[in-house]
Design a protein around this motif. Sequence first.
Motif, PDB file in Angstrom:
ATOM      1  N   GLY A   1       0.933  -1.856  -0.175  1.00 26.17           N
ATOM      2  CA  GLY A   1      -0.518  -0.078  -0.266  1.00 26.17           C
ATOM      3  C   GLY A   1       0.800   1.248  -0.492  1.00 26.17           C
ATOM      4  O   GLY A   1       1.912   0.878   0.315  1.00 26.17           O
ATOM      5  N   GLY A   2       0.254   2.597  -0.112  1.00 25.99           N
ATOM      6  CA  GLY A   2       0.828   3.743  -0.038  1.00 25.99           C
ATOM      7  C   GLY A   2      -0.177   4.543  -0.378  1.00 25.99           C
ATOM      8  O   GLY A   2      -1.277   4.966  -0.471  1.00 25.99           O
TER       9      GLY A   2
ATOM     10  N   LEU B   1      -5.827   4.379 -10.809  1.00 26.66           N
ATOM     11  CA  LEU B   1      -6.229   4.218  -9.708  1.00 26.66           C
ATOM     12  C   LEU B   1      -6.700   5.665  -9.560  1.00 26.66           C
ATOM     13  O   LEU B   1      -6.259   6.651 -10.063  1.00 26.66           O
ATOM     14  CB  LEU B   1      -4.902   4.528  -8.650  1.00 26.66           C
ATOM     15  CG  LEU B   1      -4.972   3.011  -8.277  1.00 26.66           C
ATOM     16  CD1 LEU B   1      -3.580   2.697  -7.563  1.00 26.66           C
ATOM     17  CD2 LEU B   1      -6.651   2.179  -7.753  1.00 26.66           C
ATOM     18  N   LYS B   2      -8.315   5.977  -8.968  1.00 24.21           N
ATOM     19  CA  LYS B   2      -9.132   6.807  -9.209  1.00 24.21           C
ATOM     20  C   LYS B   2      -9.444   7.091  -6.684  1.00 24.21           C
ATOM     21  O   LYS B   2      -8.796   6.398  -5.953  1.00 24.21           O
ATOM     22  CB  LYS B   2     -10.537   6.380  -9.086  1.00 24.21           C
ATOM     23  CG  LYS B   2     -10.510   5.890 -10.549  1.00 24.21           C
ATOM     24  CD  LYS B   2     -12.447   5.771 -11.126  1.00 24.21           C
ATOM     25  CE  LYS B   2     -11.735   5.448 -12.501  1.00 24.21           C
ATOM     26  NZ  LYS B   2     -13.517   5.060 -12.509  1.00 24.21           N
ATOM     27  N   PRO B   3      -9.176   8.922  -6.899  1.00 25.28           N
ATOM     28  CA  PRO B   3      -9.366   9.535  -5.825  1.00 25.28           C
ATOM     29  C   PRO B   3     -10.090   8.076  -4.683  1.00 25.28           C
ATOM     30  O   PRO B   3     -10.093   8.388  -3.409  1.00 25.28           O
ATOM     31  CB  PRO B   3      -9.685  10.345  -5.977  1.00 25.28           C
ATOM     32  CG  PRO B   3      -9.106  10.839  -7.151  1.00 25.28           C
ATOM     33  CD  PRO B   3      -9.677   9.714  -7.615  1.00 25.28           C
TER      34      PRO B   3
ATOM     35  N   ALA C   1      -9.053   3.640   1.015  1.00 27.76           N
ATOM     36  CA  ALA C   1      -9.390   2.357   1.543  1.00 27.76           C
ATOM     37  C   ALA C   1      -8.431   2.003   2.427  1.00 27.76           C
ATOM     38  O   ALA C   1      -6.923   1.767   1.562  1.00 27.76           O
ATOM     39  CB  ALA C   1     -10.520   1.556   0.342  1.00 27.76           C
ATOM     40  N   VAL C   2      -8.489   1.120   3.298  1.00 24.93           N
ATOM     41  CA  VAL C   2      -7.734   0.091   3.948  1.00 24.93           C
ATOM     42  C   VAL C   2      -7.921  -0.516   2.845  1.00 24.93           C
ATOM     43  O   VAL C   2      -8.968  -1.249   2.982  1.00 24.93           O
ATOM     44  CB  VAL C   2      -8.055   0.023   5.460  1.00 24.93           C
ATOM     45  CG1 VAL C   2      -7.309  -0.634   5.744  1.00 24.93           C
ATOM     46  CG2 VAL C   2      -7.605   1.301   5.906  1.00 24.93           C
TER      47      VAL C   2
ATOM     48  N   VAL D   1      -4.269   2.654   1.461  1.00 26.24           N
ATOM     49  CA  VAL D   1      -3.751   2.686  -0.228  1.00 26.24           C
ATOM     50  C   VAL D   1      -4.673   4.622  -0.258  1.00 26.24           C
ATOM     51  O   VAL D   1      -6.057   5.050   0.043  1.00 26.24           O
ATOM     52  CB  VAL D   1      -4.309   1.903  -1.033  1.00 26.24           C
ATOM     53  CG1 VAL D   1      -4.503   2.755  -2.602  1.00 26.24           C
ATOM     54  CG2 VAL D   1      -3.773   0.845  -1.023  1.00 26.24           C
ATOM     55  N   THR D   2      -3.590   5.174  -0.834  1.00 32.19           N
ATOM     56  CA  THR D   2      -4.381   6.585  -0.960  1.00 32.19           C
ATOM     57  C   THR D   2      -4.101   7.375  -1.596  1.00 32.19           C
ATOM     58  O   THR D   2      -3.411   6.778  -2.485  1.00 32.19           O
ATOM     59  CB  THR D   2      -4.150   7.648   0.773  1.00 32.19           C
ATOM     60  OG1 THR D   2      -4.079   6.834   1.835  1.00 32.19           O
ATOM     61  CG2 THR D   2      -4.172   9.133   0.416  1.00 32.19           C
TER      62      THR D   2
END
Length: 121
Positions: free
Chosen positions: A9-10, A85-87, A91-92, A117-118
Amino acid sequence: QVRLVESGGGLVQPGGSLRLSCAASGSIFSINAMGWYRQAPGNQRELVATITSENTTDYQRSVKGRFTISRDNAKNTAYLQMNSLKPEDTAVYYCSADLRFSGSSTTFRYWGQGTQVTVSS
């Protein structure tokens, strides 16, 4: 002791990619389905993708065509490749695994600890 450990994640910009990994360890006889779920603040945990032991996959509609779930049975590991990826993907992310142990036909669902994941610019 059985453990599911997630990684990967990150923080990523919109349109970027991340690859999550989920490794199962311990005295496991076999692993049936594995899956990825996510939970955003204020929301319930939702299913993202699943993969059976025969590599049949299923996806939440919002991630179809962008995310790919896979697994390496020799390593007891599942992956989630996330592209474009989109905003709203922020999420976790949790992995799950339906495990069987020697001497039992019952499966037990185990969960990882989650990885953040942000998606933000």
